[in-house]
Design a protein around this motif. Structure first.
Motif, PDB file in Angstrom:
ATOM      1  N   TRP A 274      52.593-113.439  65.718  1.00 50.81           N
ATOM      2  CA  TRP A 274      52.353-114.204  64.504  1.00 50.81           C
ATOM      3  C   TRP A 274      53.636-114.858  64.017  1.00 50.81           C
ATOM      4  O   TRP A 274      54.674-114.222  63.902  1.00 50.81           O
ATOM      5  CB  TRP A 274      51.791-113.308  63.406  1.00 50.81           C
ATOM      6  CG  TRP A 274      51.573-114.011  62.104  1.00 50.81           C
ATOM      7  CD1 TRP A 274      52.382-113.995  61.014  1.00 50.81           C
ATOM      8  CD2 TRP A 274      50.470-114.869  61.770  1.00 50.81           C
ATOM      9  NE1 TRP A 274      51.858-114.771  60.007  1.00 50.81           N
ATOM     10  CE2 TRP A 274      50.680-115.323  60.451  1.00 50.81           C
ATOM     11  CE3 TRP A 274      49.327-115.284  62.460  1.00 50.81           C
ATOM     12  CZ2 TRP A 274      49.780-116.171  59.806  1.00 50.81           C
ATOM     13  CZ3 TRP A 274      48.442-116.129  61.816  1.00 50.81           C
ATOM     14  CH2 TRP A 274      48.674-116.562  60.506  1.00 50.81           C
ATOM     15  N   ASN A 275      53.562-116.148  63.750  1.00 50.87           N
ATOM     16  CA  ASN A 275      54.663-116.858  63.107  1.00 50.87           C
ATOM     17  C   ASN A 275      54.198-117.270  61.716  1.00 50.87           C
ATOM     18  O   ASN A 275      54.409-116.570  60.756  1.00 50.87           O
ATOM     19  CB  ASN A 275      55.121-118.046  63.955  1.00 50.87           C
ATOM     20  CG  ASN A 275      55.855-117.597  65.204  1.00 50.87           C
ATOM     21  OD1 ASN A 275      56.891-116.958  65.110  1.00 50.87           O
ATOM     22  ND2 ASN A 275      55.304-117.897  66.369  1.00 50.87           N
ATOM     23  N   ASP A 276      53.510-118.388  61.635  1.00 49.08           N
ATOM     24  CA  ASP A 276      52.980-118.804  60.334  1.00 49.08           C
ATOM     25  C   ASP A 276      51.533-119.278  60.440  1.00 49.08           C
ATOM     26  O   ASP A 276      50.974-119.801  59.486  1.00 49.08           O
ATOM     27  CB  ASP A 276      53.852-119.906  59.724  1.00 49.08           C
ATOM     28  CG  ASP A 276      53.986-121.105  60.653  1.00 49.08           C
ATOM     29  OD1 ASP A 276      53.297-121.141  61.697  1.00 49.08           O
ATOM     30  OD2 ASP A 276      54.782-122.004  60.344  1.00 49.08           O
ATOM     31  N   GLY A 277      50.938-119.102  61.607  1.00 49.10           N
ATOM     32  CA  GLY A 277      49.556-119.496  61.812  1.00 49.10           C
ATOM     33  C   GLY A 277      49.345-120.938  62.195  1.00 49.10           C
ATOM     34  O   GLY A 277      48.215-121.369  62.408  1.00 49.10           O
ATOM     35  N   THR A 278      50.425-121.693  62.292  1.00 54.38           N
ATOM     36  CA  THR A 278      50.299-123.119  62.618  1.00 54.38           C
ATOM     37  C   THR A 278      50.762-123.428  64.041  1.00 54.38           C
ATOM     38  O   THR A 278      50.842-124.588  64.419  1.00 54.38           O
ATOM     39  CB  THR A 278      51.117-123.966  61.634  1.00 54.38           C
ATOM     40  OG1 THR A 278      52.502-123.627  61.759  1.00 54.38           O
ATOM     41  CG2 THR A 278      50.660-123.718  60.205  1.00 54.38           C
TER      42      THR A 278
ATOM     43  N   GLU B 188      48.395-119.882  67.058  1.00 57.60           N
ATOM     44  CA  GLU B 188      48.075-118.456  67.108  1.00 57.60           C
ATOM     45  C   GLU B 188      46.567-118.187  67.048  1.00 57.60           C
ATOM     46  O   GLU B 188      46.062-117.371  67.824  1.00 57.60           O
ATOM     47  CB  GLU B 188      48.783-117.679  65.996  1.00 57.60           C
ATOM     48  CG  GLU B 188      50.286-117.640  66.090  1.00 57.60           C
ATOM     49  CD  GLU B 188      50.931-118.637  65.138  1.00 57.60           C
ATOM     50  OE1 GLU B 188      50.571-119.833  65.207  1.00 57.60           O
ATOM     51  OE2 GLU B 188      51.777-118.233  64.326  1.00 57.60           O
ATOM     52  N   PRO B 189      45.813-118.837  66.133  1.00 64.42           N
ATOM     53  CA  PRO B 189      44.361-118.551  66.105  1.00 64.42           C
ATOM     54  C   PRO B 189      43.667-118.888  67.418  1.00 64.42           C
ATOM     55  O   PRO B 189      42.810-118.126  67.886  1.00 64.42           O
ATOM     56  CB  PRO B 189      43.858-119.420  64.950  1.00 64.42           C
ATOM     57  CG  PRO B 189      45.055-119.602  64.066  1.00 64.42           C
ATOM     58  CD  PRO B 189      46.207-119.714  65.013  1.00 64.42           C
TER      59      PRO B 189
ATOM     60  N   CYS C  65      47.711-107.028  66.244  1.00 60.64           N
ATOM     61  CA  CYS C  65      47.819-106.520  64.872  1.00 60.64           C
ATOM     62  C   CYS C  65      48.879-105.437  64.692  1.00 60.64           C
ATOM     63  O   CYS C  65      49.024-104.899  63.595  1.00 60.64           O
ATOM     64  CB  CYS C  65      46.472-105.996  64.392  1.00 60.64           C
ATOM     65  SG  CYS C  65      45.270-107.308  64.127  1.00 60.64           S
TER      66      CYS C  65
ATOM     67  N   TYR D 167      50.154-109.986  63.571  1.00 60.11           N
ATOM     68  CA  TYR D 167      49.053-110.860  63.129  1.00 60.11           C
ATOM     69  C   TYR D 167      48.393-110.249  61.902  1.00 60.11           C
ATOM     70  O   TYR D 167      48.071-109.059  61.891  1.00 60.11           O
ATOM     71  CB  TYR D 167      48.022-111.021  64.248  1.00 60.11           C
ATOM     72  CG  TYR D 167      47.328-112.360  64.242  1.00 60.11           C
ATOM     73  CD1 TYR D 167      47.629-113.325  65.205  1.00 60.11           C
ATOM     74  CD2 TYR D 167      46.387-112.682  63.269  1.00 60.11           C
ATOM     75  CE1 TYR D 167      46.989-114.563  65.204  1.00 60.11           C
ATOM     76  CE2 TYR D 167      45.755-113.908  63.260  1.00 60.11           C
ATOM     77  CZ  TYR D 167      46.065-114.849  64.227  1.00 60.11           C
ATOM     78  OH  TYR D 167      45.447-116.073  64.228  1.00 60.11           O
TER      79      TYR D 167
ATOM     80  N   GLN E 123      42.732-111.733  59.112  1.00 62.94           N
ATOM     81  CA  GLN E 123      42.560-112.957  59.892  1.00 62.94           C
ATOM     82  C   GLN E 123      42.231-112.625  61.343  1.00 62.94           C
ATOM     83  O   GLN E 123      41.367-113.259  61.963  1.00 62.94           O
ATOM     84  CB  GLN E 123      43.826-113.807  59.804  1.00 62.94           C
ATOM     85  CG  GLN E 123      44.093-114.351  58.412  1.00 62.94           C
ATOM     86  CD  GLN E 123      45.328-115.222  58.370  1.00 62.94           C
ATOM     87  OE1 GLN E 123      45.549-116.053  59.249  1.00 62.94           O
ATOM     88  NE2 GLN E 123      46.154-115.044  57.346  1.00 62.94           N
ATOM     89  N   ALA E 124      42.908-111.625  61.887  1.00 62.54           N
ATOM     90  CA  ALA E 124      42.636-111.217  63.265  1.00 62.54           C
ATOM     91  C   ALA E 124      41.231-110.646  63.405  1.00 62.54           C
ATOM     92  O   ALA E 124      40.532-110.913  64.390  1.00 62.54           O
ATOM     93  CB  ALA E 124      43.674-110.201  63.716  1.00 62.54           C
TER      94      ALA E 124
END
Length: 198
Positions: A86-90, A93-94, A123, A128, A132-133
C-alpha cells in the motif's frame, strides 16, 4: 452458494488449495507466508526456489499467481500470489489486489479444484487498509462465484476478529450477509494462533 468466512489458522484447512500471500521471490517471509512454509516443510521452499525467475529475485510479479504442491499441509495445493504494498491507493494497488483474487480463482479452476481458502492478502506488513482490502476480496470472490462453477467453495480466512468483521461488513454491503452463528467451514479444525498476511 455463499462466500464463507472463517476465523482461524489457514494452514489447518483441508481444502484443495490455500492461497499464500507471498513476496515476489516466493522464498518465504513473515506472517502467513512464513506460517505456510513452516507448516508445509522444506520441500515447499525447494519447489519455490526451482521456479524460474523472471528477473533477479522475482519468480512471481505483484498481482500474479504460481501453484505448488502443499507437502505437509492438509491442503492439496498452495497458490502463491503477491499482493501490492500500500502506498496511497493511486498506484494501481486496487487493481493489483483484485488480480490476486481473480487470477488465483482462474488457476484453481484450470486445475479442477473445488475449494479454495484466501488469507487477507496485503493486510499485514504490506499495509493495505483492512476495510478496503476486504471490499476487494468480497467483490472479486462474489463476482467469480456468480459467473463460474468452480471452485464451488470459497473461504475468506480472517486472522483476527477485526478481519472477520471487515469481511462480514463487506459481504453484507454486497448483498450477502454472513451467518456468524453458522457452522465452521470444515469440521475438526483447531483454532490455532493464526498468522497475518503481508
Amino acid at each position: 452458494m455463499k462466500i464463507e468466512v472463517w476465523q482461524g489458522d489457514i494452514t489447518t484447512l483441508e481444502v484443495d488449495a490455500i492461497v499464500n500471500a507471498a513476496n515476489e521471490s516466493l522464498l518465504g517471509g513473515g506472517g502467513v507466508d512464513g506460517a505456510i512454509h513452516r507448516a508445509a516443510g522444506p520441500q515447499l521452499l525447494a519447489e519455490c526456489a526451482a521456479l524460474p525467475e523472471l528477473r533477479p529475485g522475482v519468480r512471481c510479479p505483484t498481482g500474479e499467481v504460481r501453484a505448488t504442491a502443499a507437502y505437509n499441509l492438509p491442503a492439496r495445493h498452495v497458490l502463491h500470489t503477491v499482493g501490492p504494498v500500500w502506498n496511497d491507493g493511486t498506484r494501481a494497488e486496487p487493481e493489483l489486489l483484485a488480480n490476486c483474487y481473480w487470477k488465483s480463482l482462474q488457476l484453481a479452476e484450470s486445475l479442477g479444484l473445488h475449494s479454495i481458502a484466501f488469507p487477507a492478502i496485503s493486510c499485514g506488513v504490506f499495509g493495505y487498509p483492512l476495510h478496503q482490502a476486504a471490499h476487494i476480496a468480497a467483490t472479486e470472490t462474489l463476482a467469480w462465484q456468480r459467473s463460474h462453477r468452480e471452485p464451488q467453495r470459497i473461504i475468506l480466512v480472517a486472522y483476527n476478529a477485526a478481519t472477520f468483521k471487515a469481511y462480514q461488513s463487506a459481504l453484507a454491503a454486497l448483498g450477502q450477509p454472513v451467518d456468524v452463528t453458522g457452522p465452521l467451514p470444515l469440521t475438526g479444525m483447531g483454532m490455532a494462533m493464526p498468522a497475518t498476511a503481508p
